[in-house]
Each structure stands twice: as C-alpha cells, then as structure tokens.
Design an enzyme around this catalytic site. Structure first.
Site, mmCIF file in Angstrom:
data_model
loop_
_atom_site.group_PDB
_atom_site.id
_atom_site.type_symbol
_atom_site.label_atom_id
_atom_site.label_comp_id
_atom_site.label_asym_id
_atom_site.label_seq_id
_atom_site.Cartn_x
_atom_site.Cartn_y
_atom_site.Cartn_z
ATOM 1 C CB ALA A 174 -0.916 -0.015 1.217
ATOM 2 N N GLY B 32 0.121 -4.868 1.128
ATOM 3 C CA GLY B 32 -1.146 -4.908 0.416
ATOM 4 C C GLY B 32 -1.052 -5.588 -0.929
ATOM 5 C CD GLU C 291 -3.053 -7.679 3.611
ATOM 6 O OE1 GLU C 291 -3.597 -8.105 4.648
ATOM 7 O OE2 GLU C 291 -2.812 -6.474 3.400
ATOM 8 C CD GLU D 109 1.365 -5.698 5.904
ATOM 9 O OE1 GLU D 109 0.647 -5.719 4.898
ATOM 10 O OE2 GLU D 109 2.151 -6.643 6.206
#
Length: 249
Positions: free
Chosen positions: A67, A110, A113, A133
């Site tokens: 992200a 992200g 994911e 993270e």
C-alpha cells in the site's frame, strides 16, 4: 477483439472472455493508493454485472510493493474501521468467475494481500511474498490474517506475519501458494494460457464450484444443490455427449 479502457493507475484490456488488469504505477513499484483502490472497485463492479475471467498483473519489474505508505501514515482509526483495502480485496475474492494473479518481483504488504485474494497465482523466479506491516507499527489487516493460513498453513503464515519471513518462488510452489513458476517475461503469456484452459469449462460450473469451495461452513447440501442445477443444463449434456463420442471413436 479487445477493448482498452482508460484509467489513471491501472490499465484494463477487455477481451471476449476475460479482463486483463495491469497495476500501472511502476515508478512506485505499483504501490496501491486510494485512486487505485477506487479504479479496481470499478473493475469489480463491471465483473459483477458481466462476469468474466480476471487476469491481474503489475507493470514493470514488480507486482505491487504494498500500500502507499504516505497515505497509510495519514490514516486513522475510522479509516481502519472502514476497511478500505480489505473491502476491495474481499470483493475481488467474491468475483463470480476465477481470478488469476501473475506475480513477478515483489508482492509485499497490500500487494501480497491482493494476490492472496485471487483464486490462483503464477510466479516467476524473482517473485517474493511478504507482509512486513508490524515493522511499520500496523498489522496485515486486508485479508492476510485469514487468507494466508488457509493458503499455506498456520505455521508458514505465522513466519510471514509475525517473523517477517519472505516466501520466495520455490517456497511458494512447494507450499501451494502458486501453481507454477515461469520465466520472467513469459508470465503474462502463462497466465493467459491458464485462462484459456479454464475458459474451456462451463462458466456456470466454474461459478458454482467457486461459490461452494469458498463457503465458510460445511457444505455437502450446497454441493448437492449446485450439482442439481448443473445436471439440468444443456451444456452439461452436450459436454458429456462430446466426451463419450470422442472416447468411442
């Protein structure tokens, strides 16, 4: 015939039976920002309205480096409760027809994911999955905590989510996280070959199979209901007749 649709953070090419979506921020290692989230929601809306196969990949040397950290730093409690990234990835996981992520280079945070949310993944020798993270003071809260253990087992998932381990291409293959490893530069072709094979199957059978496999509870009765629907289709009769005719030649 293919139709190319204009977006700012992704490139979308629409074919007869599939959409090819390329994350298109190579200078940022295809980091997933809010604009990309919004554009991928538009893709999901189209695929929910007009179901097709989905091929997902990244521009350049990487799938997605995670992200956008600049945006994450400014997010607060209400943003987390809104599940900005998780809501998208859950939506991708629920798409009616199979989805394939072709992952080259890094799929971190992200980006990992997003790949976990797809039904099938293909890797290259450079592929690495990671969820770092906790090192940034947060957790992998967009699906990794429940998808990764289901994909690779609790032990390996904890090594990734708690100890910061990376899953390289060979480990991903051994653990079942990816279907195959293909040469860099041939990964998109491999993804399309896989979708060519999937597209030969009954779309309704694929859709019902995915629904049943993804059901959270024990599902024998769901299997029976799905099979009952398929048993009544002309497509099933024609496919089995063609199989028997070919065998008897």
């Amino acid at each position: 015939m293919t139709v190319t649709r204009p977006f700012r953070t992704i490139a979308v090419v629409e074919g007869e039976d599939r959409l090819t979506v390329t994350l298109d921020r190579p200078a940022q290692r295809n980091a997933i920002d809010r604009a990309m989230i919004d554009e991928l929601h538009q893709v999901c809306e189209q695929l929910e309205r007009d179901p097709k196969l989905l091929l997902l990949t990244g521009r350049g040397d990487h799938f997605a480096g995670g992200a956008d950290i600049g945006e994450l730093r400014d997010r607060h409690r209400d943003d987390a409760l809104a599940g900005i990234n998780r809501t998208l990835f859950d939506r991708i996981a629920r798409l009616p027809l199979p989805t394939v992520a072709v992952v080259n280079g890094c799929a971190f945070g992200g980006g990992a994911e997003l790949a976990y949310a797809c039904d099938i993944r293909i890797a290259t020798p450079t592929t690495q999955f990671a969820n770092p993270e906790p090192g940034l003071g947060i957790m992998a809260a967009a699906g990794a905590a429940y998808r990764l253990p289901a994909l690779v087992g609790a032990s390996l998932a904890k090594q990734v989510l708690l100890a910061g381990a990376r899953i390289d291409a060979e480990t991903a293959l051994r653990s079942g996280l990816v279907l195959q490893i293909v040469t860099d530069g041939e990964h998109l072709q491999a993804g399309n070959h896989l979708l060519d094979r999937i597209a030969q199957s009954s779309a309704l059978a694929l859709r019902l199979t995915k629904l049943v496999v993804d059901a959270a509870a024990p599902r024998p009765f769901a299997d029976d209901l799905a099979q009952a629907v398929l048993f009544e289709t002309t497509d099933k009769h024609d496919r089995m007749t063609a199989f028997l005719d070919k065998r008897n030649q």
